[in-house]
Design a protein around this motif. Sequence first.
Motif, PDB file in Angstrom:
ATOM      1  N   PRO A   1      -1.886 -44.869 -33.075  1.00  8.46           N
ATOM      2  CA  PRO A   1      -1.345 -43.610 -32.706  1.00  8.46           C
ATOM      3  C   PRO A   1      -2.408 -42.635 -33.045  1.00  8.46           C
ATOM      4  O   PRO A   1      -2.456 -41.591 -32.228  1.00  8.46           O
ATOM      5  N   MET A   2      -3.446 -42.770 -33.773  1.00  5.44           N
ATOM      6  CA  MET A   2      -4.431 -41.697 -33.938  1.00  5.44           C
ATOM      7  C   MET A   2      -5.258 -41.467 -32.708  1.00  5.44           C
ATOM      8  O   MET A   2      -5.423 -40.344 -32.375  1.00  5.44           O
ATOM      9  N   LEU A   3      -5.634 -42.752 -32.073  1.00  6.08           N
ATOM     10  CA  LEU A   3      -6.364 -42.845 -30.882  1.00  6.08           C
ATOM     11  C   LEU A   3      -5.655 -42.164 -29.764  1.00  6.08           C
ATOM     12  O   LEU A   3      -5.918 -41.604 -28.953  1.00  6.08           O
ATOM     13  N   SER A   4      -4.298 -42.530 -29.764  1.00  6.34           N
ATOM     14  CA  SER A   4      -3.412 -42.031 -28.648  1.00  6.34           C
ATOM     15  C   SER A   4      -3.365 -40.682 -28.677  1.00  6.34           C
ATOM     16  O   SER A   4      -3.404 -39.981 -27.807  1.00  6.34           O
ATOM     17  N   ALA A   5      -3.226 -40.076 -29.983  1.00  6.36           N
ATOM     18  CA  ALA A   5      -3.096 -38.563 -30.181  1.00  6.36           C
ATOM     19  C   ALA A   5      -4.505 -37.863 -29.682  1.00  6.36           C
ATOM     20  O   ALA A   5      -4.570 -36.855 -28.848  1.00  6.36           O
ATOM     21  N   LEU A   6      -5.593 -38.354 -30.062  1.00  7.03           N
ATOM     22  CA  LEU A   6      -6.927 -38.009 -29.659  1.00  7.03           C
ATOM     23  C   LEU A   6      -7.207 -38.087 -27.975  1.00  7.03           C
ATOM     24  O   LEU A   6      -7.665 -37.291 -27.410  1.00  7.03           O
ATOM     25  N   ALA A   7      -6.565 -39.256 -27.601  1.00 10.33           N
ATOM     26  CA  ALA A   7      -6.695 -39.408 -26.187  1.00 10.33           C
ATOM     27  C   ALA A   7      -6.038 -38.481 -25.312  1.00 10.33           C
ATOM     28  O   ALA A   7      -6.358 -37.803 -24.319  1.00 10.33           O
ATOM     29  N   ALA A   8      -4.925 -38.044 -25.961  1.00  8.20           N
ATOM     30  CA  ALA A   8      -4.147 -36.825 -25.203  1.00  8.20           C
ATOM     31  C   ALA A   8      -4.734 -35.641 -25.201  1.00  8.20           C
ATOM     32  O   ALA A   8      -4.920 -34.857 -24.332  1.00  8.20           O
ATOM     33  N   ALA A   9      -5.404 -35.295 -26.254  1.00 11.35           N
ATOM     34  CA  ALA A   9      -6.264 -34.050 -26.523  1.00 11.35           C
ATOM     35  C   ALA A   9      -7.431 -34.144 -25.763  1.00 11.35           C
ATOM     36  O   ALA A   9      -7.808 -33.175 -25.134  1.00 11.35           O
ATOM     37  N   HIS A  10      -8.236 -35.324 -25.480  1.00 13.82           N
ATOM     38  CA  HIS A  10      -9.248 -35.528 -24.796  1.00 13.82           C
ATOM     39  C   HIS A  10      -8.976 -35.229 -23.335  1.00 13.82           C
ATOM     40  O   HIS A  10      -9.653 -34.532 -22.472  1.00 13.82           O
ATOM     41  N   ARG A  11      -7.735 -35.659 -22.866  1.00 18.16           N
ATOM     42  CA  ARG A  11      -7.303 -35.417 -21.462  1.00 18.16           C
ATOM     43  C   ARG A  11      -7.072 -34.150 -21.082  1.00 18.16           C
ATOM     44  O   ARG A  11      -7.209 -33.726 -20.010  1.00 18.16           O
ATOM     45  N   ALA A  12      -6.725 -33.270 -22.078  1.00 17.91           N
ATOM     46  CA  ALA A  12      -6.384 -31.840 -22.024  1.00 17.91           C
ATOM     47  C   ALA A  12      -7.740 -31.104 -22.357  1.00 17.91           C
ATOM     48  O   ALA A  12      -7.849 -29.943 -22.231  1.00 17.91           O
TER      49      ALA A  12
ATOM     50  N   ARG B   1     -16.681 -38.409 -27.524  1.00 16.13           N
ATOM     51  CA  ARG B   1     -17.357 -39.321 -28.275  1.00 16.13           C
ATOM     52  C   ARG B   1     -17.525 -39.171 -29.756  1.00 16.13           C
ATOM     53  O   ARG B   1     -17.822 -39.946 -30.486  1.00 16.13           O
ATOM     54  N   THR B   2     -17.746 -37.894 -30.069  1.00 18.46           N
ATOM     55  CA  THR B   2     -17.769 -37.246 -31.429  1.00 18.46           C
ATOM     56  C   THR B   2     -16.503 -37.859 -32.449  1.00 18.46           C
ATOM     57  O   THR B   2     -16.573 -38.323 -33.337  1.00 18.46           O
ATOM     58  N   ASP B   3     -15.368 -37.581 -31.718  1.00 17.62           N
ATOM     59  CA  ASP B   3     -14.058 -37.963 -32.312  1.00 17.62           C
ATOM     60  C   ASP B   3     -13.956 -39.302 -32.463  1.00 17.62           C
ATOM     61  O   ASP B   3     -13.453 -40.041 -33.243  1.00 17.62           O
ATOM     62  N   VAL B   4     -14.358 -40.217 -31.310  1.00 18.80           N
ATOM     63  CA  VAL B   4     -14.574 -41.619 -31.388  1.00 18.80           C
ATOM     64  C   VAL B   4     -15.468 -42.219 -32.794  1.00 18.80           C
ATOM     65  O   VAL B   4     -14.947 -42.974 -33.513  1.00 18.80           O
ATOM     66  N   TYR B   5     -16.721 -41.341 -32.881  1.00 18.42           N
ATOM     67  CA  TYR B   5     -17.403 -41.840 -33.992  1.00 18.42           C
ATOM     68  C   TYR B   5     -16.650 -41.706 -35.317  1.00 18.42           C
ATOM     69  O   TYR B   5     -16.421 -42.536 -36.172  1.00 18.42           O
ATOM     70  N   ALA B   6     -15.847 -40.532 -35.473  1.00 18.10           N
ATOM     71  CA  ALA B   6     -15.162 -40.314 -36.697  1.00 18.10           C
ATOM     72  C   ALA B   6     -14.171 -41.416 -36.937  1.00 18.10           C
ATOM     73  O   ALA B   6     -13.666 -41.691 -38.053  1.00 18.10           O
ATOM     74  N   ALA B   7     -13.415 -41.622 -35.811  1.00 21.61           N
ATOM     75  CA  ALA B   7     -12.432 -42.522 -35.989  1.00 21.61           C
ATOM     76  C   ALA B   7     -12.784 -43.769 -36.268  1.00 21.61           C
ATOM     77  O   ALA B   7     -12.300 -44.540 -37.202  1.00 21.61           O
ATOM     78  N   GLY B   8     -13.955 -44.150 -36.067  1.00 23.63           N
ATOM     79  CA  GLY B   8     -14.542 -45.618 -36.279  1.00 23.63           C
ATOM     80  C   GLY B   8     -15.048 -45.540 -37.942  1.00 23.63           C
ATOM     81  O   GLY B   8     -14.623 -46.638 -38.536  1.00 23.63           O
TER      82      GLY B   8
END
Length: 645
Positions: free
Chosen positions: A116-127, A189-196
């Motif tokens: 769900p973290m990535l799902s939320a970030l994905a919604a933000a990235h799409r926006a 990709r900055t958010d992707v790094y932090a999620a990792g």
Amino acid sequence: MLENRYRVDSLLARGGMSTVYRGLDTRLERPVALKVMDSQYSGDRSFVDRFEREARSAARLHHPSIVAVYDQGVDHGADDDHVFLVMQLVEGCTLRDLIQDRGRLPLPLALSVLEPMLSALAAAHRAGMVHRDVKPENVLIGTDGSVKVADFGLVRAAASAGTTSGSVILGTVAYLSPEQVTTGAADPRTDVYAAGIVLYEMLTGEPPYVGDTALSVAYRHVNDDVPPPSGVLPELPAQIDELVLRATRRDPAARPEDAAAMLAELHATRTELGISAVPVPVPAGAERTAQLAGPPSDADDPPTEQFPAVAATTAGPQGTRAMQRPAVEPDDRTQEFAAVATPAAASPRRRARRRVALWTAVVAVLAVLIGGAAYWLGTGRYVDVPRVVGKPEAAAQQALGGAGLSASVSRDYNNSVPEGVVVSSSPREGSRVLSGKQIDLVVSLGKPKVPQIAAGTPLAEAENTIRNAKLQPKHDDSADQYHTSVPEGRIIGVDPAPGTRLDISAPVTLIVSKGPPPVKVPDVTGASRDEAFAILSQAGFDPYEAGQQFDSGVDGGHVIGTDPAGGAEVRLVGRPRIGVVLSNAVTVPNFSGQSVEEAQQQAASLGLTLNVQDIFHRPNAMIFGQLPLPGSRVQAGSAVNVTAF
């Protein structure tokens, strides 16, 4: 009270940029979380402007895993201004609380939080939004097991404040990407790094880098590769190492392009490992409400241009910080080598040299044979998965075949990858696998198309069809239309038109029939009963007698009016009933020239009475005058005065 509307109650959390309180929206009687920004930002016009813009953008994010933003404002008090944000109140705890309570999280639980973290970030990235400060403190866990991400856009707002400069890093040092440290750049990709990094911490109990100072930790992000979590937990599958390492590459181009791409890789990994989702627990005794700002204490450092200390034992829960950006570039290191001269060995006798050469050759041959066998039995059977992401499906299949591998293809929609191009592979590029292994490819179907929906389809069925196409059905009553052949409640069409390509989860409006259009009731006033009934029946109505009334302007037995009235619009659902009101007026005949006896008989047959005035009272007297006059319409029972001679 803030702006005379939001009541400030108990303290929930305090961080470097803000303080969070439990509050109440007194207008709506709704519990809320109130994030009040630090006073250093209140007088900064650039921050307030940016804060308002970011709050409006965050308020447009509607996703079950994003903390909803309800309102923002500036409360102008007598002593100071308070810039604040009104958010959804999430009862429960933060991911930081869960990690501190349990230490290392089991792999299924860590993935159930990450999804769900990535799902939320994905919604933000799409926006078009980037979080910039993903960390356990900004991941909230509700008492119902829901996982929500908070604090979208606040770091970007703080970065615009006059209290910081271009050489200052804003963020949480344990989760900063290399590009944030070196250039301040931030993209999905900055958010992707932090999620990792967060996934690494969930699995191992602590982030990968700790140090004596924040700067030393930042240098580690720039110059070191994140180690695989299996270095702490050897039992972790190699696919989990790959997921962490792919997300935390120092080169942003080598990471998944956004949270949606990382989420697709997570799904592929879970499927490959057969790991199912598990409920996300709240630590026992967690009574405080989780909300944004970090640990509920004063220990977090406020934004500053100095180097805040980071103790090696407390590198986990770090608040959002500001610190000077180090002038370094990744791997900007030079190594120098010196040549060493050695004296030549003394020459032995020729025979000894020949013997040594012979044995050397024998040993070399044996080494080659043993090495070759070891290579084949060890790593020789393994090949590297070639790069196939971004290639057309045929080219990807060819590349895998050339490496001695095969492909299993599945297809899914993707907003950014064209149709027919590979989105992801499992195992990923560079993985060492046995020769002949099957590689799972996800090939893009491109953006989803609006499906064709036949007229007359039930609404629920049409909504399912839209959802199956990875789009979001939307029914707006104002878009509904009348239709002569499509029954009420059934689908007429869709907007946009079928075949239109849209982003995943984009809305598609369903145009629903309101049934046949309304028709006007024919005006049958003055018509006879039979004529009126025939006209109304032909128009699709069911006429019936609705009573009689006196009307001096309408002959008896003719129509005075209808209910609904003529000209009114009525929907033809079935055969609507129309009441017909008839006139009961009696038309006075001409009695002149008749005998009194004949006139009395005719008047009685019409329901009238005859008042006779004669001169000689003779039985054969004839009528020569009357009132009312012939042709007048009177009520039944009325008297007619006649004069006889």
